[in-house]
Design an enzyme around this catalytic site. Structure first.
Site, mmCIF file in Angstrom:
data_model
loop_
_atom_site.group_PDB
_atom_site.id
_atom_site.type_symbol
_atom_site.label_atom_id
_atom_site.label_comp_id
_atom_site.label_asym_id
_atom_site.label_seq_id
_atom_site.Cartn_x
_atom_site.Cartn_y
_atom_site.Cartn_z
ATOM 1 N N GLU A 156 54.010 144.606 78.133
ATOM 2 C CA GLU A 156 54.900 144.049 79.170
ATOM 3 C C GLU A 156 55.747 145.161 79.768
ATOM 4 O OE1 GLU A 156 56.120 139.640 77.391
ATOM 5 O OE2 GLU A 156 57.564 141.278 77.440
ATOM 6 N N ARG A 196 60.569 126.425 65.589
ATOM 7 C CA ARG A 196 61.121 126.360 64.225
ATOM 8 C C ARG A 196 62.623 126.507 64.314
ATOM 9 N NH1 ARG A 196 62.849 131.591 64.002
ATOM 10 N NH2 ARG A 196 61.522 133.094 65.072
#
Lengths: 166, 501, 501, 166
Positions: B200, B292
């Site tokens: 990226e 999570r």
């Protein structure tokens, strides 16, 4: 009682007058009340009415003192033996051999150094795996690799010399 | 509600979860490796089962062993915490097959979220901005050079299966690419068993901002507001806060609603977090979905009054959300500091050792989530997170003052911790102003001027006084036990004071 | 705002106040007696000054010595905490003369509130119900017998200058009157230097409920809701909660508004509490005004989000109230348990000793206000309050579960504490139902069936295992230090577990 | 190894098999894993998968064990010497002399007992001032005061006998 106290290269002359605990450090005077808190290493100091907690551990013939989360290795000498030490101390040679020690126990996963090779400050020399992380150990200054003492796959202890620079 | 919950984790998060279970009246089962026999999460649980040797693969990462414990203990739900198996679709799937509830999203959602490459594509489709870079995993080193060349250096290498900063490396120029690929691949393989990487563009002066959501199986969803997590080392967070100093109520609503749309697109159920990088123009680039509990969830709890772990358990049990979006208020300010067993003076290197003395802070507005205790030898096999200090106060300024106060009261002897770094952050002008980004540690801590000189005199005094008590120390000797009350020192201050009356 | 605040107290309340000062950026000055040199309030303060010997009269109760410290340290305000000089009009007056701000009501208000006989008369005039009894101090024993005869036994003897349950005795019949008068007079003389007593009818099955207020010098006043404090031994509170299980929003408003009218009638400024007994018909009888911080103030802080100590400091500095009545919401439920160094198995007798090991609870919704530390020798000169555990949760049930959890995690070795009693309360049916009164301890704890039998087997096992390690113990020997990881025991459980895979 | 363990009048026979720590108490079997936590008195027990923290201190030739806030004084005997003790133990005579001991250090401010006087269970015998409180010490059972050993104004230690009942 007079003490020569050395911390990180700085020397303090501390005089403790036992009747009143009144100490002077390099001529500056302090009124001190110091007590053991837990019977072990924790002490409470009140220095000129300001309280501090201090952990004082004996260690390698000196003391390790922790105050406000800052830790200091302290050496104490009586002034006579200190003067003696001063005279017999070897002068530090700049550019002498510098050992690169492992800062923690771990597994060597890469060695990016060969004897005789020139390295720049900040250049990665060894990669150490510990606590699920790969940790890059870099050269603390420019230099030439003298000896490589660690190999990939080797488990090393904290403080073990991995290589030396000259 | 569940009969018994198995907590498939260790350390402070296992304790966080077992406390929630206890408060809900649900018995909890702890698991442990041989290295963790004395750990607090073992000693505080209702039941405890050994999983295997210290190595995570043979203990906390072993699905078959967890299933044996679930069967032996009669647990009907598993909470995976964060890290370890928390994002592992196989655990979710195995649980389903065994008739045990996995407290987390479905295996399908975990698969979508877990593959960062896949998640980027999905989120792009769902309308989120994504950071320019490869949409697929890197085929080889050549592709890395080519893509980086197109994007322009610096670039970021990331593990497709990544999380927690593992398998991530900044590459400043082409010369760094090869070693960076090697270490990132190794870390990714070690941590996730998958060495796929992608590339990226590195967003400069970015802030890390993330949005917490809760979603039930009935299709209701809420966002609980953002967390600001820009203070990181090695792409791992050290200080978090809620709200973010750059987000107003309007920004919060916009980002929250965008996130809920994206969550709906992937059929999200449970608690989750969408992470973003905010560039200096205020654009939010999608980073990843964390399906999570997050380490930093307490700051959201403190400003909303919602217990995320308990809600997670209720949602997993099939209960509908107990509140609507309009019931959720962000009130006051919360900050979290993570205490790692690391040496901040030494590039945050892990610092093993045994804790031999410890005091943790408390009092108004201070919450400590700790796994530390006197006698703990930090195991070298796991993340060195010891505890988190979380504070709440009416304003950001007051919260910073409170954190300062809490850090002053905190001491842990025997290992280095990140506490000195946190004390520094709470005094740092950039942090106080709220104007900082993910480069904070590099710029600010690197430039730190030490306050050690001031304390050095005190250390000299303390050592000299101990020495005056007992003559000069002999090598390696330990201080004798002496009763606290029987100090041999007489106090000048005390006498002077008494004379004054 | 103040330059520096002197805290004229010790123990947990001194720590509570110095933390508030620290968070407000105001330096704090601690004072201590010779018995408290190592106390936490001394070690945590910015400055610390010795007051004198252990005896309170020569230290914490000495106004001249406090004034010397104020002058030496440059403090421009004094916070008196609770107990000691907190309700003493002379301290307030001396402060005024010395140009120091007394953080509390004016000397005039303290005088009105401090004399319970006078306060009863004033509050009757202000429209509050008062408990039938003498309106003046008792002239002698004969009057006591006469009044008690008219009211009907049981009656209550109370010190006119009283507070904290000192100088208070229940008299069940005439035969108990003489010794009760003697001990009550002695305690009152010792605690307050004033042995004046009065007599009241004992209200049966009463609940102790009190209302917290804040008032500024500009004439604004708010009430922060009630506290339920019915669980007492020797008329001293042990467990408090907010709100009360018997008060709805309507009851709260009625009582709150009544109290504000009465407070206005005596020109009240600062933080204060009006105490009531609620009889079974729901009448509120005025007990007394506590013109100071209360030990149990944290439960109100937890349900309102208002920091009473900080507000107290702001009000004393002349700032107007920062909120109106309609801004104040009672949200969720808070409970406080007071840990005294007392033996609950032995009629709550003080239990001196030295703390040699300790762990305090933390985590979500738990706040500990503690003066305990490893090495503390409980001084026998002062109140044996060690710490307070305070929890907040959404509902009363959840708060009770949370308190249970916190008490399970709390241990203090070396002194007896009231913790076993609190563990009992949190399981007691009357407490859980919310239907209890000030006779709780007498009825419930007196009838307690011990859970000791169950634990006895574990104690036998633990002792036998230690003995098996080292042969039979020799008299008085101490356990050798042994590394935590090098246990000689092998675990059958562990092996069995490993075989199972 | 077999131990006879006595706690508050109750006896347990504990057999410790050292290879596997498998103990039986009065015939009931337990699997135990016990470790030292802090190198001092704190131990972690896992008994049939249920964890407990226990403080075990040596004290007066026996042990003081604290689990879940409940404290026990424990005596350990090997069965042989225990049988011996059993045989030589003096039978307890009901109504024997009962010493009333001070439960804490303090100052005696009142003595409400005279030798030879009959007292009822619960009747106040001595008032002790400590920690700013007056504490009433009451008769644990009906009886007759035999001897008064404390006087008003006297400072007494914890455990000091104040008077005896018969």
């Amino acid at each position: 009682m007079k003490f020569l106290v050395e911390i990180e290269g700085r020397s303090f002359e501390v005089e403790v007058q036992n009747t009143f605990v009144r100490a002077s450090v390099d001529g500056e005077h302090y009124s001190i009340d110091m007590r053991s808190v837990d019977g072990h290493c924790l002490y409470s100091l009140i220095v000129d009415n300001c309280p501090y907690d201090a952990f004082v551990e004996e260690k390698d013939g000196g003391y390790s003192v922790t105050i406000q989360g800052e830790q200091f290795e302290v050496e104490i000498k009586d002034p006579k033996s200190a003067r003696l030490a001063m005279m017999t101390r070897k002068p530090e040679v700049p550019g002498a051999e510098l050992p690169i020690k492992s800062p923690l126990p771990g597994l060597v996963v890469a060695v990016e150094a060969e004897p005789g090779r020139a390295v720049k400050k900040g250049q990665v020399l060894v990669v150490l795996e510990a606590m699920k992380m790969e940790n890059d150990l870099s050269a603390p200054r420019d230099g030439i690799v003298r000896e490589v003492k660690a190999a990939v796959g080797e488990k090393v202890e904290k403080g073990q010399v991995l290589l030396t620079l000259e | 509600m569940f009969r018994k919950i198995l907590i498939a984790n260790r350390g402070e998060v296992a304790i966080r979860i077992l406390r929630a279970c206890r408060e809900m009246g649900i018995p909890s089962v702890a698991v442990y490796s041989e290295a963790d026999r004395n750990a607090l999460h073992v000693r505080l649980a209702d039941q405890a089962f050994l999983l295997g040797p210290a190595s995570p693969l043979e203990s906390y990462l072993s699905i078959p062993r967890l299933m044996v414990v679930a069967r032996l203990s009669g647990a009907d739900a598993i909470h995976p915490g964060y890290g370890f198996l928390s994002e592992n679709p196989n655990l979710a799937r195995t649980c389903q097959e065994e008739g045990i509830t996995f407290i987390g999203p479905t295996a399908e959602v975990l698969e979508k979220a877990g593959n960062k490459v896949e998640a980027r594509r999905l989120m792009k489709e769902a309308g989120l901005l994504i950071i320019p870079g490869t949409l697929d995993g890197l085929a080889g080193e050549d592709e890395a050079f080519q893509v980086a060349g197109e994007l322009g250096y610096p670039v970021l290498l990331k593990a497709a299966a990544g999380g927690g900063g593992k398998g991530m490396r900044i590459v400043h120029d082409a010369s760094e690419m090869r070693p960076a690929i090697r270490t990132a691949r190794n870390e990714a393989e070690m941590a996730f068993g998958d060495s796929t990487l992608y590339v990226e563009k590195l967003i400069s002066r970015a802030r890390h901002i993330e949005m917490q959501i809760l979603a039930d199986a009935q299709g209701n969803m809420v966002y609980l507001g953002e967390r600001e997590c820009s203070i990181q080392r090695r792409h791992q967070k050290l200080v978090e806060e809620a709200p973010s100093p750059v987000m107003g109520p309007e920004d919060r609503r916009t980002l929250g609603e965008t996130v809920l749309r994206a969550a709906r697109a992937i059929g999200y159920v449970g608690a989750g977090t969408f992470e973003f990088l905010r560039d200096q123009e205020g654009h939010f680039y999608f980073l990843e979905v964390n399906p999570r509990l997050q380490v930093e969830h307490p700051v959201t709890e403190m400003v909303t009054g919602i217990d995320i772990v308990k809600e997670q358990i209720r949602l997993a049990a099939g209960e509908p959300l107990r509140f609507k979006q309009e019931d959720i208020q962000v009130k006051g300010w919360a900050i979290e500091c993570r205490l790692y067993a690391e040496d901040p003076e030494n590039i945050f290197m892990p610092s093993p050792g045994t804790i031999w003395a410890m005091v943790e802070p408390s009092g108004p507005g201070v919450r400590v989530e700790s796994s530390a205790f006197v006698g703990l030898s930090i195991p070298t096999y796991y993340d060195p997170l010891l505890s988190k200090v979380v504070v709440w106060a009416e304003t950001r300024e007051e919260a910073i003052n409170r954190m300062r106060r809490a850090l002053q009261e905190y001491y842990i002897m025997g290992v280095n911790t990140t506490a000195p770094f946190h004390r520094f952050v709470m005094e740092d002008a950039a942090f106080l102003s709220g104007d900082f980004d993910t480069g904070f540690i590099y710029r600010e801590w690197g430039e730190k001027t030490h306050r050690r000189e001031r304390i050095k005199v005190l250390a000299a005094l303390a050592a000299a006084l101990v020495a005056s008590q007992k003559g000069l120390p002999s090598t390696g000797a330990r201080l004798r036990l002496q009763a606290a009350q029987e100090s041999g020192w007489k106090s000048h201050g005390r006498r002077a004071m008494l004379r004054a009356y």
